[in-house]
Design a protein around this motif. Structure first.
Motif, short mmCIF file in Angstrom:
data_model
loop_
_atom_site.label_atom_id
_atom_site.label_comp_id
_atom_site.label_asym_id
_atom_site.label_seq_id
_atom_site.Cartn_x
_atom_site.Cartn_y
_atom_site.Cartn_z
N VAL A 39 0.45 -0.59 -0.06
CA VAL A 39 -0.04 0.02 0.04
C VAL A 39 0.99 1.36 0.03
N SER A 40 2.38 0.85 0.14
CA SER A 40 2.92 2.34 0.24
C SER A 40 3.38 2.53 -1.34
N ASP A 41 3.74 3.35 -1.78
CA ASP A 41 4.05 4.06 -3.40
C ASP A 41 6.11 3.94 -3.01
N SER A 43 9.94 2.78 -0.22
CA SER A 43 10.40 1.69 1.19
C SER A 43 10.52 2.84 2.10
N VAL A 44 9.61 2.24 3.31
CA VAL A 44 9.95 3.27 4.17
C VAL A 44 11.38 3.03 4.35
N ALA A 45 12.43 2.09 4.57
CA ALA A 45 13.52 1.68 4.45
C ALA A 45 13.75 2.65 3.64
N LEU A 46 13.98 2.55 2.64
CA LEU A 46 14.84 3.39 1.15
C LEU A 46 14.76 4.78 1.91
N ASP A 47 13.60 4.95 1.66
CA ASP A 47 13.51 6.89 2.65
C ASP A 47 14.60 7.05 3.57
N ALA A 48 14.59 6.54 4.57
CA ALA A 48 15.15 6.50 5.60
C ALA A 48 17.46 6.86 5.34
N LEU A 49 17.38 6.70 4.10
CA LEU A 49 18.90 6.43 3.91
C LEU A 49 18.91 7.89 2.34
N ARG A 50 18.21 8.68 3.34
CA ARG A 50 17.93 10.12 2.10
C ARG A 50 19.41 10.37 2.16
N GLY A 51 20.30 10.84 1.16
CA GLY A 51 20.51 12.13 1.63
C GLY A 51 22.82 11.31 1.63
N ARG A 60 16.81 -3.28 -4.94
CA ARG A 60 15.35 -4.35 -5.22
C ARG A 60 14.42 -4.31 -4.48
N GLU A 61 13.63 -3.49 -4.94
CA GLU A 61 12.42 -3.34 -3.81
C GLU A 61 11.99 -4.87 -4.19
N VAL A 62 11.73 -4.85 -3.18
CA VAL A 62 10.87 -6.62 -2.50
C VAL A 62 9.52 -6.80 -1.43
N GLU A 63 8.45 -7.26 -1.48
CA GLU A 63 7.13 -7.43 -0.91
C GLU A 63 7.66 -7.17 0.56
N PHE A 64 6.77 -6.03 1.30
CA PHE A 64 7.56 -6.34 2.89
C PHE A 64 6.12 -7.32 3.09
N LEU A 65 5.85 -8.05 3.75
CA LEU A 65 4.86 -8.96 4.09
C LEU A 65 4.82 -9.68 5.40
#
Length: 250
Positions: A39-41, A43-51, A60-65
């Protein structure tokens, strides 16, 4: 094997909280798995690495289940473990990102267990990250234990009577995985008369961040805006009594 696997806790969201060892692992990775909810556009984990400087073309994005179905969860992470093991046998260094700390209520635990079963010879390590509750405590000045205070880290129970017993049986409670239960939890804190010395943090370092050092009046809706929506990616720091400061004996 010439390859290997590293699980990384990327912290709760604010830039700059990633450990140096974790950044080095990112920069050396051949492939970086970034879990993303259906339901997310993003990856929150990837967003945390901005900058941060690392090879984003290797992500490679994978489904969080995590849907509560143990069978489906097991199958999902077993399949991912087989894929990662194949990459490791081919000599690749594989990194998997997880929000917050790597092994505190984290789906990474399922993946590590599946990898140990699938490829026990695969060099595997986990680098811990900063927890959401440690960050929330630092931002709000909330002491996570003084002297011999007992601290409970707890996923929010569905039954508020169970939560009441947990709160009354410990000096401090770190309440995680609150979700839709947040309005009821806030009402309980207000009923117990402890909301004023409790804190809430929501989406730390991400868009829509909310940090509340006190929840006084929360049960009536005055302390927390949109309580029904703030339960996700939120942590509550709960004190049963006001903080007790130690004084030097005179």
């Amino acid at each position: 094997m010439s390859g290997g696997f590293t699980g990384l806790g990327v912290g709760p969201g604010p830039e700059g909280l990633l450990p140096v060892a974790a950044l080095r692992a990112l920069q050396a990775a051949d492939v970086i798995y970034a879990p993303r909810s259906r339901v997310s556009d993003s990856s929150v984990a990837l967003d945390a690495l901005r900058g941060l400087d690392f090879p984003r073309d290797r992500v490679r994005e994978v489904e969080f289940l995590m849907d509560g179905d143990d069978r489906r969860i097991g199958e999902h992470y077993a399949a991912l473990a087989r894929e990662i093991a194949a990459r490791g046998r081919a000599g690749e260094q594989v990194v998997y990102l997880t929000i917050g700390d790597a092994m505190t209520y984290s789906t990474l635990g399922y993946l590590v267990a599946a990898l140990r079963a699938e490829a026990p010879d695969l060099p595997t390590r986990v680098l811990p990250g900063v927890t959401s509750y440690a960050t929330a405590a630092a931002l709000t000045g909330f002491s996570l234990g003084e002297g011999k205070e007992r601290v409970l880290i707890l996923p929010c129970p569905d039954d508020l009577d169970d939560l009441r017993a947990d709160l009354l049986g410990h000096d401090l409670t770190v309440l995680m995985k609150v979700g839709r239960r947040l309005p009821g939890v806030l009402a309980l804190l207000d009923e117990l008369g402890i909301a004023q010395h409790c804190a809430l943090a929501h989406r730390l370092g991400l868009d829509g961040e909310v940090v509340l050092p006190s929840l006084g009046g929360a049960g009536s809706g005055g302390g927390v805006p949109d309580a029904a929506k703030l339960g996700y990616l939120s942590v509550l720091l709960i004190r049963r009594q006001p903080p007790q400061r130690f004084k030097e004996n005179k």
